[in-house]
Design a protein around this motif. Sequence first.
Motif, PDB file in Angstrom:
ATOM      1  N   SER A   1      44.688 -77.029  33.686  1.00 58.14           N
ATOM      2  CA  SER A   1      45.057 -75.739  33.097  1.00 58.14           C
ATOM      3  C   SER A   1      44.990 -74.632  34.135  1.00 58.14           C
TER       4      SER A   1
ATOM      5  N   GLN B   1      47.599 -74.604  25.763  1.00 53.57           N
ATOM      6  CA  GLN B   1      46.828 -75.748  25.276  1.00 53.57           C
ATOM      7  C   GLN B   1      46.406 -75.566  23.821  1.00 53.57           C
TER       8      GLN B   1
ATOM      9  N   ASP C   1      51.120 -77.352  28.412  1.00 53.43           N
ATOM     10  CA  ASP C   1      49.723 -77.700  28.678  1.00 53.43           C
ATOM     11  C   ASP C   1      49.204 -78.524  27.501  1.00 53.43           C
ATOM     12  N   GLU C   2      49.102 -79.818  27.715  1.00 49.82           N
ATOM     13  CA  GLU C   2      48.616 -80.754  26.703  1.00 49.82           C
ATOM     14  C   GLU C   2      49.297 -80.556  25.350  1.00 49.82           C
TER      15      GLU C   2
HETATM   16 MG   LIG Z   1      43.382 -77.783  30.058  1.00 46.51          MG
END
Ligand SMILES: [Mg+2]
Lengths: 271, 249
Positions: B49, B93, B172-173
């Motif tokens: 991140s 995320q 992000d994820e």
């Molecule tokens: Mg992360």
Amino acid sequence: MLVNIIFGLSFSFMNSSNTILTRTKSFFAEIGDMTLFAGRFFREVFSPPFEFKELLRQCYNMGNRSLLLVGVTGFILGLVFTLQSRPTLLQFGAQSWMASMVSLSIVREIGPVVIALICAGRIGSGIGAELGSMRVTEQIDAMEVSGTNPFKYLVVTRIVATTLMLPLLIIMGDAIALLGSALIENLKGDVSFLLYFNQVFDALKFSDIIPATVKSVFFGFAIGLVGCYKGYYCSKGTVGVGEASNSAVVYISMLLFVIDFIAVFVTDIFF
Amino acid sequence: MNSEKNKPVLELKNLHKSFGDNHVLKGFNLKLFKGENLVVMGKSGSGKSVMVKCLVGLIQPDSGSITIKDEDIIKMGHKELDILRTEIGFLFQGSALYDSMTVRENLEFPLRRHKDKIENFQGTEILVKEALENVGLADAIDLMPAELSGGMQRRVALARALILKPKIIMYDEPTTGLDPITAKEIILLMRNIQKKYNTSSLIITHDVDCARVISNRMILLVDGINYAEGTFQELSNSKDPQVQAFFKN
Ligand SMILES: [Mg+2]
Ligand SMILES: Nc1ncnc2c1ncn2[C@@H]1O[C@H](COP(=O)(O)OP(=O)(O)OP(=O)(O)O)[C@@H](O)[C@H]1O
């Protein structure tokens, strides 16, 4: 043995003086950071783009959410203050001074301070918690990425809103407090509302109202500034959010008294 | 298609970032080519991140260079950065939806400063509706984020990231914390969008299934550097135990 104790004592003393030192240091570091934050506010408040719509929304929200609280507090303040002072004034036969005494002390001092403290709890902690949770859940980062300056959109609008709204709330609170006071005088002392408010307006001068209003502008600025600062730099996690809103109230309350002291000092010189 | 001779649309060179004593990135390199899906995998806390946040200017790296479309973003001023960011979609995320606004207002938010950026702009309403239909949530337009499930929130966030039709998208994820079926839906959505708008995507994940389905190329982030690179096939057959650790369940 003795050496050990002395050694231990001196060591623990060093330790505690060390924590006091570091805490004092971090306190002043925080004051410094807040000053920088205020500086950034003044740089950004006058440069476009302006977020008028969001500013209006914030003003409306703050006024709307605090109206009832400020009204009730002001009313009770007026009632209690008048009830408490009556016996003393009666003793001296100075009952006719009631209106002027109550109005002066409420407008000049008690009204602004009490209402600002209430708003510190209501508005300041709200701002701290709201911006804090926006920081923690990356909403502030998301704003930055989508081309809106979050400092302008969130911080500038809120500080301007508290600075504008607090004087209004305080004036309203003062008025309701005087109404409460008039009610007591009317019920217990047979003073008509008309007479009471005539006396009030006789007693109040612009040199009482203007410094009080200027002071409440600063109160509003302090509430917005500290609330936003604490929220904007909130540390990660839900603990951080609670901490932000809590310490916002603590700092604001302290700052309010400091501002009040300075204001009284300055007013004393000029008026 | 993605021959190495192509110029990358995005390049990270020798990126370093520490938080105090915590050296997170220690010389990370990455190139993203036009039209490719690049997956970056790494353990939790390995700095993925942090790396993407450096890429969009949310975190200042300590040293190293970041070029997007031949422009060094570290030297960029606020205005130029804002313009560049309209070409980059970013899926956070944790979705990062504005929880005081409705879904509609959330999607309108990126449009408020950048209407001029969009080719044949036909009004905010149409764009918002289109973006929501793309993720299959046209009905949710007037709900608040708190009224949506986690998977729906992720999809709204995806719609928001894509509303300006960015050329580069960073996820992000995207599938973390979702059930396998919803995760699969999100992956399919990502693939469709990539085909429809021919975007270049940088996908951060530790979901092996997601990586298998979507990646053209992969980079493993271990100990702050790009430890291994290659296609999913190459890496999953690697003998290196550090690499193997990512693929065995
Ligand atoms: Mg992360
Ligand atoms: N703002 C910050 N301040 C201090 N340390 C940070 C900050 N952001 C990240 N870190 C540290 O950097 C390291 C990497 O964090 P990062 O969020 O990039 O991990 P990640 O690879 O994305 O993990 P995950 O898969 O769990 O999301 C962590 O050790 C974290 O403690």
